[in-house]
Write an enzyme that holds these catalytic residues in place. Structure first.
Site, mmCIF file in Angstrom:
data_model
loop_
_atom_site.group_PDB
_atom_site.id
_atom_site.type_symbol
_atom_site.label_atom_id
_atom_site.label_comp_id
_atom_site.label_asym_id
_atom_site.label_seq_id
_atom_site.Cartn_x
_atom_site.Cartn_y
_atom_site.Cartn_z
ATOM 1 N N ASP A 71 0.848 -1.196 0.000
ATOM 2 C CA ASP A 71 0.000 0.000 0.000
ATOM 3 C C ASP A 71 0.882 1.244 0.000
ATOM 4 O O ASP A 71 1.696 1.448 0.909
ATOM 5 C CB ASP A 71 -0.900 -0.017 1.231
ATOM 6 N N THR A 104 -2.594 5.873 -4.358
ATOM 7 C CA THR A 104 -1.482 6.586 -3.720
ATOM 8 C C THR A 104 -0.151 6.275 -4.412
ATOM 9 O O THR A 104 0.689 7.160 -4.570
ATOM 10 C CB THR A 104 -1.392 6.200 -2.235
ATOM 11 N N THR A 105 0.042 5.023 -4.810
ATOM 12 C CA THR A 105 1.265 4.672 -5.546
ATOM 13 C C THR A 105 1.256 5.323 -6.917
ATOM 14 O O THR A 105 2.273 5.858 -7.379
ATOM 15 C CB THR A 105 1.385 3.143 -5.685
ATOM 16 N N ASP A 409 -9.132 0.676 1.735
ATOM 17 C CA ASP A 409 -8.998 1.156 0.356
ATOM 18 C C ASP A 409 -10.250 0.836 -0.453
ATOM 19 O O ASP A 409 -10.718 1.660 -1.257
ATOM 20 C CB ASP A 409 -7.772 0.516 -0.314
#
Length: 546
Positions: A71, A104-105, A409
């Site tokens: 994550d 987010t990545t 998520d």
């Protein structure tokens, strides 16, 4: 002679000024270059975690705690960063997590790719201000392209919601349990909103309780409350109560104490007996008053000053068959009141029947016979608010924590669909469409802005390139095939990880393969990555202060 000396002096002064200007420009370039290198270093760190085939990171803290996750938000939160630009990239991931909950990545990798294009443009002599202005125009155009490929969604379409949740979970450590966790996430969100009128989801109405023991298959959705605390057993009280009347107290069921530190000296045994009898009578009076209201389940809020529940109070409550759960966290009080319809009681004088909540059943459940883990379930709530609880279980703490992050998520993805009811195909399709769209749009522009628009579009190809690279494919071949599919008019074409082989990357229609994501995730990632890059471009000096 004097004129010649004055001319020489003027020339020397001019040369000195030119030298200072050149030195200032070199300083600006060095600062920007250092910022870009630091920011791209963070992007390269998380890049290998992108996509369903991305690798996991093992994070070891100074206290020897270990976290295994892919994550992006968790990785960035645990990185120990020194450079200000690197910290800005970590904040970028946090902003994406708050706004969209997923991607987010993606947003950090995208920002790193944009900074790489910035370096190339600056090396060609393009001024940073022009690049910044052009990138903001490109961002607005990219938002239009995303809206053109988005598909409208109705919240009554449960299958589409499940597809989004499964796509989010497929890139997680617990991807093999996506068929179990996705329905839990969808049902939890639909239970706390009104689908026809909802514009947002308050995730505080969904309480996630983690308990080590069992497997992820034992995760469940509870229409009520789950407490991780145990029932008080010290005095042999009940562990199961039907037709429960529940009271939530915020005062201490123990002997009163003075407001300031002092010492009481008892000189003889008769005085000691008097103190003990008065304490017993005081607590018994409180317990009797609780019983008169019909309360048979008592929730006691945690106290930081002293024990909220004395041994004597436990004894009396057990004799009166009142089930007790203590050490209720202050943060859970609002959720409990909203679910049970009860009111927190601050003093024994205010303990009345109208402040009690009701439920069909309150019982203690054993979740692990090996570790002795137990939970308390409250089900059949009479005045149910729009709240639910999710019990997350796993074999060890690492698995439980990762399952909780993955479920969070998935919940955030569904929240994004409630806020903006549009779907986008996944598998690198939106990024490739933006890349081609920016390339076509750049042909209508003139001058340096045309070069900037083309570079902006090329930066987006890092997402499909990285997806293919992390899956062990030939990234150049796969991205070329994907580009050709989009040029031929297939806007939903993406990389199919399940059928792709190293010899030949398979390109499929992502909408047909149920690989989809909320428009909010993609549009927010594009917006935040661009704004961060522009912010870094505006920095021309680094000033240290004490």
């Amino acid at each position: 002679m004097a004129t010649q000396q004055a001319g020489n002096g003027g020339g020397a002064q001019q040369q000195q000024m030119q030298g200072e200007v050149q030195h200032d420009k070199e300083g600006e370039m060095n600062v920007r270059a250092a910022n870009i290198v630091a920011a791209r270093g963070v992007a390269d760190t998380v890049r290998t975690s992108l996509g369903p085939k991305g690798m996991d990171k093992m994070i070891c803290s100074p206290t020897n705690e270990v976290v295994i996750t892919n994550d992006g938000a968790t990785i960035l939160e645990n990185l120990h960063l020194m450079h200000p630009a690197a910290k800005l990239m970590a904040e970028l991931g946090k902003s994406q997590d708050i706004e969209a909950g997923d991607g987010t990545t993606t947003v950090v990798v995208l920002a790193g790719s944009l900074l790489g294009q910035v370096s190339s443009l600056m090396a060609k002599g393009v001024h940073p201000t022009i690049i910044a202005e052009s990138f903001m125009h490109c961002c607005a155009k990219a938002q239009e392209i995303l809206k053109n490929i988005a598909v409208p969604l109705e919240l009554s379409d449960r299958e589409s919601l499940l597809k989004n949740a499964v796509t989010s979970l497929n890139s997680k450590l617990v991807s093999q349990y996506s068929s179990l966790l996705a329905p839990i996430a969808v049902d939890a969100v639909l239970n706390v909103i009104e689908p026809k009128t909802a514009t947002n989801v308050n995730l505080k109405d969904i309480k996630v309780v983690c308990k080590v023991g069992g497997t992820i298959d034992d995760c469940e959705l509870v229409n009520g409350i789950v407490f991780s605390q145990k029932v008080v057993h010290n005095a042999g009280g009940p562990t199961r109560v039907a037709a429960a009347k529940i009271g939530l107290v915020q005062f201490c069921l123990s002997a009163p104490k003075t407001y300031m530190d002092n010492q009481v000296t008892v000189s003889d045994y008769s005085q000691m007996d008097t103190v003990i009898q008065q304490e017993r009578a005081y607590i018994l009076t409180m317990v009797r008053k609780i019983q008169k209201t019909g309360c048979n389940v008592l929730l006691v809020q945690k106290s930081i000053l002293r024990d909220a529940l004395s041994e004597l109070a436990m004894h009396f409550l057990a004799k009166l068959k009142i089930l007790v759960v203590h050490d209720i966290e202050r943060d859970d009080v609002e959720f409990i009141c909203k679910t049970l319809g009860c009111t927190p009681i601050a003093s024994i004088e205010a303990f009345t029947t109208d402040k009690l909540g009701k439920a069909d059943l309150v019982e203690e459940v054993i979740v692990s016979s090996d570790t002795g883990g137990k939970i308390v379930k409250v089900t059949g709530v009479s005045n149910a608010g729009r709240t639910v609880s999710v019990l997350v279980r796993g074999a060890n703490k690492l698995i439980v924590d990762e399952a909780e992050r993955s479920l969070h998520d998935a919940l955030c993805v569904l929240r994004g669909l409630v806020r903006q009811r549009f779907l986008c195909p996944g598998g690198g399709a939106p990024e490739m469409q933006i890349s081609l769209g920016m390339r076509e749009w750049s042909k209508t522009l003139t001058g340096v802005e045309s070069y900037c628009a083309r570079a902006y579009g090329e930066a987006f190809e890092v997402i499909p390139y990285t997806l293919a690279e992390n899956a062990g494919l030939n990234p150049i071949q796969v991205v070329t095939e994907l580009r050709n599919a989009h040029i031929s008019g297939n806007k939903s074409a993406g990389i199919n990880m399940r059928k792709a082989t190293h010899a030949q990357g398979k390109i499929s229609n992502m909408l047909e393969k149920n690989v989809v994501g909320p428009l909010l995730v993609f549009s927010t990632a594009c917006q935040l990555a661009t704004e961060t890059v522009v912010m870094l471009l505006k920095i021309d000096n680094l000033v240290a202060c004490r």
